[in-house]
Design a protein around this motif. Structure first.
Motif, mmCIF file in Angstrom:
data_model
loop_
_atom_site.group_PDB
_atom_site.id
_atom_site.type_symbol
_atom_site.label_atom_id
_atom_site.label_comp_id
_atom_site.label_asym_id
_atom_site.label_seq_id
_atom_site.Cartn_x
_atom_site.Cartn_y
_atom_site.Cartn_z
ATOM 1 N N GLN A 11 58.023 27.085 45.401
ATOM 2 C CA GLN A 11 58.771 28.033 46.225
ATOM 3 C C GLN A 11 58.550 29.426 45.651
ATOM 4 O OE1 GLN A 11 60.802 27.436 49.026
ATOM 5 N NE2 GLN A 11 59.777 25.459 48.946
ATOM 6 N N MET B 227 59.414 33.614 50.330
ATOM 7 C CA MET B 227 60.745 33.544 50.928
ATOM 8 C C MET B 227 61.564 34.763 50.488
ATOM 9 S SD MET B 227 60.281 30.745 52.485
ATOM 10 C CE MET B 227 61.904 30.504 53.141
ATOM 11 N N TYR C 25 59.410 33.432 45.890
ATOM 12 C CA TYR C 25 60.472 34.309 46.371
ATOM 13 C C TYR C 25 60.117 35.766 46.079
ATOM 14 C CZ TYR C 25 63.403 30.172 46.787
ATOM 15 O OH TYR C 25 63.910 28.956 47.148
ATOM 16 N N PRO D 231 58.907 39.457 51.765
ATOM 17 C CA PRO D 231 58.754 38.090 52.252
ATOM 18 C C PRO D 231 57.619 38.004 53.273
ATOM 19 C CG PRO D 231 60.652 39.120 53.287
ATOM 20 C CD PRO D 231 60.108 40.105 52.285
ATOM 21 N N ASP E 119 64.616 36.747 48.868
ATOM 22 C CA ASP E 119 65.398 36.431 47.684
ATOM 23 C C ASP E 119 66.653 35.689 48.115
ATOM 24 O OD1 ASP E 119 66.477 36.320 45.199
ATOM 25 O OD2 ASP E 119 66.896 38.455 45.040
ATOM 26 N N SER E 120 66.970 34.607 47.433
ATOM 27 C CA SER E 120 68.111 33.778 47.830
ATOM 28 C C SER E 120 69.436 34.281 47.274
ATOM 29 C CB SER E 120 67.884 32.331 47.387
ATOM 30 O OG SER E 120 67.887 32.251 45.986
ATOM 31 N N ARG F 33 69.110 29.609 43.595
ATOM 32 C CA ARG F 33 67.818 29.663 42.921
ATOM 33 C C ARG F 33 68.000 29.869 41.434
ATOM 34 N NH1 ARG F 33 63.370 34.170 42.872
ATOM 35 N NH2 ARG F 33 61.814 32.993 41.786
#
Length: 162
Positions: A47, A122, A49, A97, A124-125, A145
């Motif tokens: 994953q 992706m 980010y 992203p 940023d969570s 994350r």
């Protein structure tokens, strides 16, 4: 007063957590950026980010790294004016992203190697999740994350390792 200090600390964490907890991905791991490496297999299950870095390791002068678009990736061709990275330890920060494409522009490395990488970055969570109920007075801010969750109950904040 104490709750104000906690909010300030959390605000600082919100600003710096993406860079503090950013991941450096060594492209190709111990094989580095080279021909005869399946970079799509390498990226599978990872994953990426915003804030993470791609590190392209290769012998200087043997390869390079070109950021291209989807067409350039398919055709193994960089648009005119594309600047090649050539240091042998090129670090690319994933600042936005979306889809990202990289190729080697040396000889036929992209076509034959196939020395090329495609990833999806992706957002940023570190973003607040929807609060389940405003009447309960509980708001969750999830940093999944990063392995922790912050729960606000009224003016009390609790930081829990996930």
């Amino acid at each position: 007063m104490a709750s104000t200090q906690i909010y300030v600390i959390l605000a600082i964490l919100a600003i710096f957590a993406p860079t503090i907890f950013a991941t450096d991905f060594i492209v190709g791991d111990d094989k580095g950026w080279n021909i005869n490496v399946d970079y799509q297999a390498w990226s599978q299950g990872k994953q990426f980010y915003v804030g993470d870095n791609l590190v392209f390791n290769y012998p200087e002068g043997v390869h390079n790294v070109l950021k291209v678009n989807g067409t350039g990736f398919q055709e193994c061709a960089a648009p005119a004016g594309t600047v090649a990275l050539t240091s042998g330890k090129d670090v690319i920060n994933l600042a936005t992203p979306g889809r990202k494409w990289y190729i080697c522009g040396v000889s036929k490395h992209c076509e034959v190697g196939p020395q090329k990488l495609f990833i999806t970055v992706m957002p940023d969570s570190f973003a607040p999740s929807p609060s389940p109920s405003t009447s309960a007075g509980t708001t969750n801010v999830i940093g999944a994350r990063y392995g922790w969750i912050v729960i606000a109950i009224g003016t009390i904040l609790v930081m829990v390792m996930a």
